[in-house]
Structure formats: C-alpha cells, structure tokens
Design an enzyme around this catalytic site. Sequence first.
Site, PDB file in Angstrom:
ATOM      1  N   TYR A  80     -46.448-143.258  42.112  1.00 59.19           N
ATOM      2  CA  TYR A  80     -46.495-141.863  41.683  1.00 59.19           C
ATOM      3  C   TYR A  80     -45.118-141.427  41.201  1.00 59.19           C
ATOM      4  CZ  TYR A  80     -47.639-136.909  41.736  1.00 59.19           C
ATOM      5  OH  TYR A  80     -47.850-135.610  41.370  1.00 59.19           O
ATOM      6  N   PHE A 132     -48.956-128.862  11.742  1.00 56.50           N
ATOM      7  CA  PHE A 132     -49.988-129.779  12.198  1.00 56.50           C
ATOM      8  C   PHE A 132     -50.962-128.948  13.028  1.00 56.50           C
ATOM      9  CE2 PHE A 132     -51.977-132.844  15.030  1.00 56.50           C
ATOM     10  CZ  PHE A 132     -52.505-133.682  14.076  1.00 56.50           C
ATOM     11  N   THR A 133     -52.239-129.291  12.991  1.00 56.38           N
ATOM     12  CA  THR A 133     -53.284-128.444  13.603  1.00 56.38           C
ATOM     13  C   THR A 133     -52.960-128.037  15.036  1.00 56.38           C
ATOM     14  OG1 THR A 133     -54.437-130.484  14.147  1.00 56.38           O
ATOM     15  CG2 THR A 133     -55.214-129.278  12.204  1.00 56.38           C
ATOM     16  N   ASP A 223     -40.844-133.520  14.987  1.00 52.10           N
ATOM     17  CA  ASP A 223     -42.110-134.121  15.402  1.00 52.10           C
ATOM     18  C   ASP A 223     -42.079-135.560  14.896  1.00 52.10           C
ATOM     19  OD1 ASP A 223     -44.680-135.155  15.597  1.00 52.10           O
ATOM     20  OD2 ASP A 223     -45.679-133.280  15.072  1.00 52.10           O
ATOM     21  N   LYS A 266     -49.748-142.566  18.167  1.00 47.54           N
ATOM     22  CA  LYS A 266     -49.415-143.007  16.814  1.00 47.54           C
ATOM     23  C   LYS A 266     -48.140-143.836  16.812  1.00 47.54           C
ATOM     24  CE  LYS A 266     -51.842-139.024  15.664  1.00 47.54           C
ATOM     25  NZ  LYS A 266     -51.700-137.596  15.515  1.00 47.54           N
ATOM     26  N   ARG A 389     -59.781-132.628   6.021  1.00 49.38           N
ATOM     27  CA  ARG A 389     -58.519-131.905   6.213  1.00 49.38           C
ATOM     28  C   ARG A 389     -58.492-130.807   5.161  1.00 49.38           C
ATOM     29  NH1 ARG A 389     -56.103-133.325  11.241  1.00 49.38           N
ATOM     30  NH2 ARG A 389     -57.806-131.901  11.521  1.00 49.38           N
ATOM     31  N   PHE A 455     -62.661-127.431  14.061  1.00 51.88           N
ATOM     32  CA  PHE A 455     -63.036-128.656  13.358  1.00 51.88           C
ATOM     33  C   PHE A 455     -63.452-129.771  14.302  1.00 51.88           C
ATOM     34  CE2 PHE A 455     -59.192-131.070  14.309  1.00 51.88           C
ATOM     35  CZ  PHE A 455     -58.258-130.078  14.540  1.00 51.88           C
TER      36      PHE A 455
HETATM   37  C1  LIG Z   1     -51.384-136.558  16.084  1.00 49.53           C
HETATM   38  C2  LIG Z   1     -50.243-135.696  15.873  1.00 49.53           C
HETATM   39  C3  LIG Z   1     -49.879-134.755  16.846  1.00 49.53           C
HETATM   40  C4  LIG Z   1     -50.668-134.552  18.129  1.00 49.53           C
HETATM   41  O1  LIG Z   1     -50.691-135.702  18.914  1.00 49.53           O
HETATM   42  P1  LIG Z   1     -51.904-136.031  19.914  1.00 49.53           P
HETATM   43  O2  LIG Z   1     -51.424-137.227  20.674  1.00 49.53           O
HETATM   44  O3  LIG Z   1     -53.120-136.296  19.095  1.00 49.53           O
HETATM   45  O4  LIG Z   1     -52.074-134.850  20.801  1.00 49.53           O
HETATM   46  C5  LIG Z   1     -48.780-133.964  16.573  1.00 49.53           C
HETATM   47  N1  LIG Z   1     -48.092-134.096  15.433  1.00 49.53           N
HETATM   48  C6  LIG Z   1     -48.416-134.988  14.480  1.00 49.53           C
HETATM   49  C7  LIG Z   1     -47.616-135.094  13.238  1.00 49.53           C
HETATM   50  C8  LIG Z   1     -49.503-135.817  14.669  1.00 49.53           C
HETATM   51  O5  LIG Z   1     -49.832-136.689  13.695  1.00 49.53           O
END
Ligand SMILES: *Cc1c(COP(=O)(O)O)cnc(C)c1O
Length: 482
Positions: A80, A132-133, A223, A266, A389, A455
């Site tokens: 933990y 970003f969304t 980001d 990613k 998108r 979405f």
């Molecule tokens: C996917 C993504 C996020 C969010 O990440 P999650 O792991 O899906 O929550 C934020 N910023 C960018 C540019 C992304 O491509």
Amino acid sequence: MSKIKFHLGEEIPLELHKVRVVQKLHLVPIERRFEAIKEAGFNTFRLSTKDVYLDMLTDSGTNAMSDKQIAAMFQADDAYAGSQSFARLYSAVQDVLGKKFLLPVHQGRAAENIICRAFMKKGNVIPMNYHFTTFLAHVLENGGKIEELLCDHALDFSSDHQFKGNIDINKLEECIQRNGVENIPFIRMEASTNLIGGQPFSISNMMDVRRVADKYGIMLVLDASLLGENAYLVKQREEQWKENTMGDIIKMMVGLADLVYFSARKLTSSRGGGICTNRKDLYQKMEALVPLFEGFLTYGGISVREIEAMAVGMYETLDEDMICQSPMFIKYLVESMASHGIPVVTPPGVLGAHVNAMDFCSHIPQNQYPAGALAAAFYLVSGIRGMERGTISSVRDENGEEILADVELLRLAVPRRVFTLSQVKYVVDRITWLYENRNMIGGLKFVYEPPVLRFFMGGLEATDDWPERLMAKFRKDFGDSL
Ligand SMILES: *Cc1c(COP(=O)(O)O)cnc(C)c1O
C-alpha cells in the site's frame, strides 16, 4: 519519414517489431452490424468489441505493450505504501522527464481534476492551444472557462503547416491583458493537440509561450499524454532538432513547463497517469488531493503491475523505432485516403487519421451531427469503429443551445504496433466505397442526452431510414461479402 528506402518505389511503413501474442477479431455480417449500431444508439462508444473488426476508437490503453513491459509486471511489489514498484516509476520519471516530484493518479483526467482543484478559482480563464474534452469538463466543473489560441491555419484541414498545435503568441498576450493576470492561474499546452487531428507544436513556439509566461509570472502546464509523438515530429520537422535524440527533445519540452501531467494510457501504453514538477510549492498544493481522490501517494489508484509497465514504458518513449510506428502508419493511411479523394486532415499527425466529415457529409447540417453520422455509417459498412470528434463531443451553452464544434471529424485511431498494413488497406477500401456513396448518409438526433460528457453514453437515432438504404446498397455492390 522512414529511414528505410524501397527498391520498388512504394514507400510503406515497416514494422520494427514482431507479433508474438495475437487476439482473434470478429468481422460480423452487415446485418449484425446494423443491429449492433442501433442497440448502441448510433454511438460507437457503446458498441461491444465482439461486433467490432478493427477498433480504431482510441489509442487510450490500446497500444500494444512490449515483452519487457509484460515481464516487468511480474516483479510488482504489492504494498500500500512505499512500494518498490513506485520507486522504479519515480526513477523512470526522473530519468526521462527530469522532474523531481511525482504524483501518481489513476488516469489523465484524474490529473486534470487535481490540477484544476488545486490552482483554479471560479471565474478563472485558462488559455491554451486547444481543449481536450476531459480537461474542458474539469474547467467548467470548477466554474472557469477556456480560451483557445491556436495559430492561423490550425483549423485549415488541408494544409502543409507542420506545427498546427502552436499557440499564437499575439493572441496569448492579448488574452492575458484582456482577462487580467490575476484571473489566469496557468497556460495549458497540449502536446500533439488531440482534437484538431493530433497536430504537434514546435519547441520554438513553446519557448515563446514560456517567455510570455515569465513576463506575466503565469505558470505553464504541459499536457504530455501524447509527448513521445510530438517529440518525434519535432525531430522530423523542426530543423534545429534533427540531430538530437528523443531524450533531448522530451527533456527540452518538459523542462519548459512548470507542471507536466500525462495519461499513461497513451504515453507509456499501460494504465495510470501522473503529475510531475520540480517546484515544491506546486507539489505541496496538490499533495493532499491525491489520497483524497486517487489513493495513497505511492500508488494513486493504479495497480502496482501497471506501475511497473509504466516505468518500462517511460523509458521506451525514448526509442524512436517504437514511437515512429504509429505516425508512419498514420502517414500511409492519410496519404492513401487523400489519393482516393477523401477529405482528410493534413499534414498527417499522430494518434490517428482524421476524416473531415463537414466535407465528406457536406449535405448534413451540423446540428444533425455529420461526424457522428459518418462514424456510424462507416462502422455499418466496414465493422471498423472510429470516434466522432465534433458537435456531439461539444457541449450546450447556458441556454441549452448547441455550441457547434469548430471541426467535425471522424477519427480513426491507429494505436501503436496493433494493426497490420493489410488491415490499414481494408480501411482505405471501405472508406473509399463509403465516399462514393456518401450522399446516402443521413443525420442523427439525440434520444438520450447526458448533461456531462454526453458523447460517451449518449443515445441517438437516424433522422430517417438511411441506414437501411445504405445496407441495401452495400449488399447490391458487395454481394454476400462480409
Ligand atoms: C486521453 C487524453 C487525456 C485524458 O486521459 P485519460 O487517461 O483518458 O483520462 C488528456 N489529455 C489528452 C491530450 C489526452 O489525449
């Protein structure tokens, strides 16, 4: 783009890995696909992969892991607090990103939640290259708003501008002066700007943004979810960085930011996410929020196995032979589609190929969601799942009116090292057929509309019986083909 030259002239993306574990795919008949897309409310997010042939929805958590990542998962230290797995991730972050403090979070949007809570107040404005969304949702949740300051050309679909993710420096200055420094907690730059087609920014642009940030004493947040690919395209496209390693370029970009966050789904093709910084004052503002929302500071809601995979994946980000794979396949896909006249975003970026639905379906009004309709139609005729998108991914204003998106794109994600060249050729074949029959595609309307991030789970239906007619045309042209 590739270092390999071909004798027969055709330039193809060459895999620099081999396949050792496979997963069976299902190409179901169009009649089943029709039922499936209806059951899914014409929303590709709601399809089950048992009805999907090529899953091009996203690169999030779908990149292929390496043998070394899988092997590392076996040495996970289940603790933990004070897990050695976390110590390995921490070293990897220091080595690759060069940051002293790391806060683990369960995925990218969790980092956004913590950053927005820690640094934003009601009424704040966040300037950025593009939203970003999930980031936008967190800004709205915290009572703020955003301003998108993309350079000119960024929204030109067919362009040869190499860095469409750049911030326009004059617009940035103007934005700061108009809103007042006190209302701007930070500037956000997104590597490989996701929603406008995976388009990178240049290091020289980031340096200019840094200068403005310093001038006004505003923090710069990066980001870094798609950092590796942005670095790769800097190496390809920005003259001064051609001779540098991926490591140099990554360190340079990360070094220009005060705060860096990422989705490991990613960046390192595993799970999880992180926030890192060299500034103790920033770290301390966020530290208490991690145990509150994520988990203890040495796991942050991520399984220790995934933490091990993240650590290895962090080092693999430095490997150009691995990072080049997805951009090379995307380049091939974009150029093949363009050669068949399909309106596709150029230059090729990262993450996926982006078809311009506003052009492809120019007969569908934007409030009938051309990109959503194209995504549904393409699934129907191919079994390939892409992602809308466009306006469905947008939001409504205070009065409940649609905010029509700047772009209507069908995104066909190309996760790293997952698809073969024949599969990419199948994509081109089916999208070309659909393009020739594009006038048969009709609009969509909402029947179930969630108030936040609609979405994901929203349900729609066709405005008339166009899906049935399209299916009949497919049968006429393809006989009993799948
Ligand atoms: C996917 C993504 C996020 C969010 O990440 P999650 O792991 O899906 O929550 C934020 N910023 C960018 C540019 C992304 O491509």
